[in-house]
Design a protein around this motif. Sequence first.
Motif, PDB file in Angstrom:
ATOM      1  N   VAL A  75       0.860  -1.206   0.000  1.00 37.82           N
ATOM      2  CA  VAL A  75       0.000   0.000   0.000  1.00 37.82           C
ATOM      3  C   VAL A  75       0.889   1.246   0.000  1.00 37.82           C
ATOM      4  O   VAL A  75       2.049   1.181   0.393  1.00 37.82           O
ATOM      5  CB  VAL A  75      -0.936   0.020   1.236  1.00 37.82           C
ATOM      6  CG1 VAL A  75      -1.959  -1.072   1.151  1.00 37.82           C
ATOM      7  CG2 VAL A  75      -0.144  -0.094   2.525  1.00 37.82           C
ATOM      8  N   THR A  76       0.334   2.359  -0.436  1.00 35.49           N
ATOM      9  CA  THR A  76       1.120   3.594  -0.506  1.00 35.49           C
ATOM     10  C   THR A  76       1.484   4.075   0.895  1.00 35.49           C
ATOM     11  O   THR A  76       0.622   4.178   1.767  1.00 35.49           O
ATOM     12  CB  THR A  76       0.319   4.700  -1.228  1.00 35.49           C
ATOM     13  OG1 THR A  76      -0.159   4.166  -2.453  1.00 35.49           O
ATOM     14  CG2 THR A  76       1.175   5.915  -1.508  1.00 35.49           C
ATOM     15  N   MET A  77       2.767   4.365   1.089  1.00 36.66           N
ATOM     16  CA  MET A  77       3.239   4.862   2.387  1.00 36.66           C
ATOM     17  C   MET A  77       2.955   6.353   2.509  1.00 36.66           C
ATOM     18  O   MET A  77       3.080   7.078   1.516  1.00 36.66           O
ATOM     19  CB  MET A  77       4.754   4.655   2.487  1.00 36.66           C
ATOM     20  CG  MET A  77       5.145   3.255   2.875  1.00 36.66           C
ATOM     21  SD  MET A  77       4.939   2.993   4.627  1.00 36.66           S
ATOM     22  CE  MET A  77       6.337   3.866   5.293  1.00 36.66           C
ATOM     23  N   PRO A  78       2.612   6.839   3.714  1.00 36.08           N
ATOM     24  CA  PRO A  78       2.446   8.300   3.878  1.00 36.08           C
ATOM     25  C   PRO A  78       3.755   9.033   3.563  1.00 36.08           C
ATOM     26  O   PRO A  78       4.828   8.591   3.980  1.00 36.08           O
ATOM     27  CB  PRO A  78       2.095   8.446   5.362  1.00 36.08           C
ATOM     28  CG  PRO A  78       1.652   7.089   5.804  1.00 36.08           C
ATOM     29  CD  PRO A  78       2.347   6.103   4.945  1.00 36.08           C
ATOM     30  N   ALA A  79       3.626  10.128   2.814  1.00 34.47           N
ATOM     31  CA  ALA A  79       4.819  10.861   2.347  1.00 34.47           C
ATOM     32  C   ALA A  79       5.678  11.345   3.514  1.00 34.47           C
ATOM     33  O   ALA A  79       6.906  11.283   3.457  1.00 34.47           O
ATOM     34  CB  ALA A  79       4.383  12.043   1.487  1.00 34.47           C
ATOM     35  N   ARG A  80       5.035  11.807   4.573  1.00 39.28           N
ATOM     36  CA  ARG A  80       5.755  12.351   5.734  1.00 39.28           C
ATOM     37  C   ARG A  80       6.654  11.277   6.361  1.00 39.28           C
ATOM     38  O   ARG A  80       7.824  11.521   6.672  1.00 39.28           O
ATOM     39  CB  ARG A  80       4.704  12.855   6.734  1.00 39.28           C
ATOM     40  CG  ARG A  80       5.244  13.290   8.071  1.00 39.28           C
ATOM     41  CD  ARG A  80       5.446  14.789   8.124  1.00 39.28           C
ATOM     42  NE  ARG A  80       5.888  15.183   9.441  1.00 39.28           N
ATOM     43  CZ  ARG A  80       5.086  15.701  10.367  1.00 39.28           C
ATOM     44  NH1 ARG A  80       3.803  15.854  10.121  1.00 39.28           N
ATOM     45  NH2 ARG A  80       5.564  16.059  11.528  1.00 39.28           N
ATOM     46  N   LEU A  81       6.075  10.075   6.539  1.00 39.75           N
ATOM     47  CA  LEU A  81       6.809   8.956   7.142  1.00 39.75           C
ATOM     48  C   LEU A  81       8.015   8.574   6.282  1.00 39.75           C
ATOM     49  O   LEU A  81       9.114   8.341   6.774  1.00 39.75           O
ATOM     50  CB  LEU A  81       5.851   7.765   7.284  1.00 39.75           C
ATOM     51  CG  LEU A  81       6.246   6.651   8.251  1.00 39.75           C
ATOM     52  CD1 LEU A  81       6.315   7.182   9.669  1.00 39.75           C
ATOM     53  CD2 LEU A  81       5.244   5.511   8.179  1.00 39.75           C
ATOM     54  N   MET A  82       7.770   8.560   4.971  1.00 38.56           N
ATOM     55  CA  MET A  82       8.828   8.217   4.011  1.00 38.56           C
ATOM     56  C   MET A  82       9.981   9.215   4.117  1.00 38.56           C
ATOM     57  O   MET A  82      11.151   8.836   4.155  1.00 38.56           O
ATOM     58  CB  MET A  82       8.217   8.257   2.607  1.00 38.56           C
ATOM     59  CG  MET A  82       8.945   7.471   1.585  1.00 38.56           C
ATOM     60  SD  MET A  82       8.846   5.729   1.873  1.00 38.56           S
ATOM     61  CE  MET A  82       7.872   5.191   0.537  1.00 38.56           C
ATOM     62  N   MET A  83       9.633  10.504   4.165  1.00 40.96           N
ATOM     63  CA  MET A  83      10.650  11.568   4.237  1.00 40.96           C
ATOM     64  C   MET A  83      11.480  11.456   5.509  1.00 40.96           C
ATOM     65  O   MET A  83      12.703  11.641   5.467  1.00 40.96           O
ATOM     66  CB  MET A  83       9.989  12.945   4.200  1.00 40.96           C
ATOM     67  CG  MET A  83       9.623  13.410   2.812  1.00 40.96           C
ATOM     68  SD  MET A  83       9.052  15.096   2.883  1.00 40.96           S
ATOM     69  CE  MET A  83       7.440  14.946   2.210  1.00 40.96           C
ATOM     70  N   GLU A  84      10.830  11.147   6.633  1.00 39.05           N
ATOM     71  CA  GLU A  84      11.569  11.043   7.911  1.00 39.05           C
ATOM     72  C   GLU A  84      12.569   9.887   7.871  1.00 39.05           C
ATOM     73  O   GLU A  84      13.688  10.014   8.360  1.00 39.05           O
ATOM     74  CB  GLU A  84      10.579  10.870   9.078  1.00 39.05           C
ATOM     75  CG  GLU A  84       9.864  12.170   9.425  1.00 39.05           C
ATOM     76  CD  GLU A  84       8.612  11.962  10.265  1.00 39.05           C
ATOM     77  OE1 GLU A  84       8.251  10.801  10.538  1.00 39.05           O
ATOM     78  OE2 GLU A  84       7.978  12.977  10.635  1.00 39.05           O
ATOM     79  N   HIS A  85      12.151   8.756   7.277  1.00 35.12           N
ATOM     80  CA  HIS A  85      13.060   7.610   7.170  1.00 35.12           C
ATOM     81  C   HIS A  85      14.270   7.953   6.304  1.00 35.12           C
ATOM     82  O   HIS A  85      15.407   7.636   6.645  1.00 35.12           O
ATOM     83  CB  HIS A  85      12.322   6.393   6.585  1.00 35.12           C
ATOM     84  CG  HIS A  85      11.457   5.678   7.576  1.00 35.12           C
ATOM     85  ND1 HIS A  85      10.249   6.182   7.992  1.00 35.12           N
ATOM     86  CD2 HIS A  85      11.624   4.507   8.251  1.00 35.12           C
ATOM     87  CE1 HIS A  85       9.706   5.349   8.868  1.00 35.12           C
ATOM     88  NE2 HIS A  85      10.521   4.322   9.048  1.00 35.12           N
ATOM     89  N   VAL A  86      13.991   8.611   5.165  1.00 35.03           N
ATOM     90  CA  VAL A  86      15.096   8.951   4.245  1.00 35.03           C
ATOM     91  C   VAL A  86      15.991  10.021   4.860  1.00 35.03           C
ATOM     92  O   VAL A  86      17.210   9.998   4.676  1.00 35.03           O
ATOM     93  CB  VAL A  86      14.556   9.394   2.862  1.00 35.03           C
ATOM     94  CG1 VAL A  86      15.697   9.828   1.948  1.00 35.03           C
ATOM     95  CG2 VAL A  86      13.789   8.260   2.205  1.00 35.03           C
ATOM     96  N   LEU A  87      15.393  10.940   5.618  1.00 35.68           N
ATOM     97  CA  LEU A  87      16.193  11.989   6.268  1.00 35.68           C
ATOM     98  C   LEU A  87      17.182  11.368   7.255  1.00 35.68           C
ATOM     99  O   LEU A  87      18.337  11.805   7.342  1.00 35.68           O
ATOM    100  CB  LEU A  87      15.282  12.992   6.981  1.00 35.68           C
ATOM    101  CG  LEU A  87      15.976  14.157   7.672  1.00 35.68           C
ATOM    102  CD1 LEU A  87      16.854  14.943   6.698  1.00 35.68           C
ATOM    103  CD2 LEU A  87      14.989  15.112   8.304  1.00 35.68           C
ATOM    104  N   LEU A  88      16.759  10.313   7.957  1.00 37.38           N
ATOM    105  CA  LEU A  88      17.673   9.622   8.874  1.00 37.38           C
ATOM    106  C   LEU A  88      18.866   9.048   8.098  1.00 37.38           C
ATOM    107  O   LEU A  88      20.019   9.199   8.506  1.00 37.38           O
ATOM    108  CB  LEU A  88      16.929   8.500   9.616  1.00 37.38           C
ATOM    109  CG  LEU A  88      17.800   7.637  10.539  1.00 37.38           C
ATOM    110  CD1 LEU A  88      18.266   8.441  11.748  1.00 37.38           C
ATOM    111  CD2 LEU A  88      17.065   6.390  11.001  1.00 37.38           C
TER     112      LEU A  88
END
Length: 341
Positions: A75-88
Motif C-alpha cells: 500500500v502507498t506509504m504516507p509521504a511524511r513517514l517516508m521523508m523522515e526515514h530517508v532523512l535519517l
Amino acid sequence: YVPPHIRKAQETLDDKKRQELGRLKKMVNGLINRLSEPNLSSISGQMEELYMANSRKDMNDTLTDILMSACVTAVTMPARLMMEHVLLVSILHHNVGIEVGAHFLEAVVKKFDELCKSDAEGKECENLLALIAHLYNFHVVHCLLIFDILKKLVSTFTEKEIELILFLLKNVGFSLRKDDALALKELITEAQRKASTAEKKFQDQTRVRFMLETMLALRNNDMRKIPGYDPEPVERLRKLQRALVHSSGSGKDTQLRVSLESLLSADQVGRWWIVGSSWSGAPMISDTKSQAQQKLHIGKVSSKIMELARKLRMNTDIRRSIFCVLMTSEDFMDAFEKLLK
C-alpha cells in the motif's frame, strides 16, 4: 577436512554472531519504530553511536533491511513517514560515511528494477521511487540517477510507467529543473515524441495529456499547474537536516554521482563510488583491451636508436620506450615528462 574441535569452535562462533546480529536488529528496529520529526536528533545520535560500536557492514545490512521492510509495502506509504526515514539515512550518510547512503541506494534501485520487470500489482514501485526521490531531495544522490530512471520510464512508456513519471516529477520536478534544465528539456522533448507515436496504443488519452501538461508546467516553472504540489514539508526537513549534520561538507560534495547502469551492474564492475570498496570479481577490462593499452607510443625516433635498442636486447615495447626516452631526452626534466607520458 575440518577437525572436530575447530568445527565446534566455528559453530559456537556462528551462534554468537547470530545472537549479536539479532540483538543489533532489535535495537535498530526499536529506534526506527520511534522515529518522528521531533526526536530525529536523538535517534540519529543513537544510530551514530551504534555505527561506532558495531561493524559498518552489519549496521548497513541491518538498517537497509529494516527500512526496506518498513517502507516498501503493497500500500502507498504516507509521504511524511517516508521523508523522515530517508532523512535519517541522509544524516547518517553525511555524519558517518557515504557508504551508508550508497548501500541503501543500491538496495533500493536493484529492488525497483526487479519490480519494474516483474509487473507487480501493489504500490511497491511507487514506494521505492519515493525513496529514490527523497534521497535526491536530501542530497544523498545526484540528479544524474533521477534522469536515468526517467529516461528508462519514458523509453518503455506504458500506463504504469506514465504513472511513475508523474509521481517522480511531482516529487522532484522543480529541483531537477534547478539542477539541470537542459536535461529536463531533452526529456520533455523525448516524452512528447513518444506520446505522439504511442497515441493509438492507449484507450485513455487523459493520463498522457496530463503528463505532458505537467511537464510543460515544469518547463515554464509554473507551480500552480501541478495539483497537490507542496514544497513546504521537504523544505522544513531540509532545514532540520542542516541543523543535524555536523560536517561543513553536507552539500553537493557528498552526493553520489552514480548512474543507474553503474548501480545495477555493481556486482560485475565494482563500486567505484565508495572509497576503499573491496573488489573480488571478474576483471573490469578484458585482456584484449589491456594488451592494446600496453602498446605504447614511443613517438618518432631514428632508426639508429631503434637498431641500438635491438642490439641491447630491449625485447618488449615498454623497455624500448624507456630506452628511447632516456637516449633522446635533452635533460632530466624532459626525460621525466616523457616517462610520465
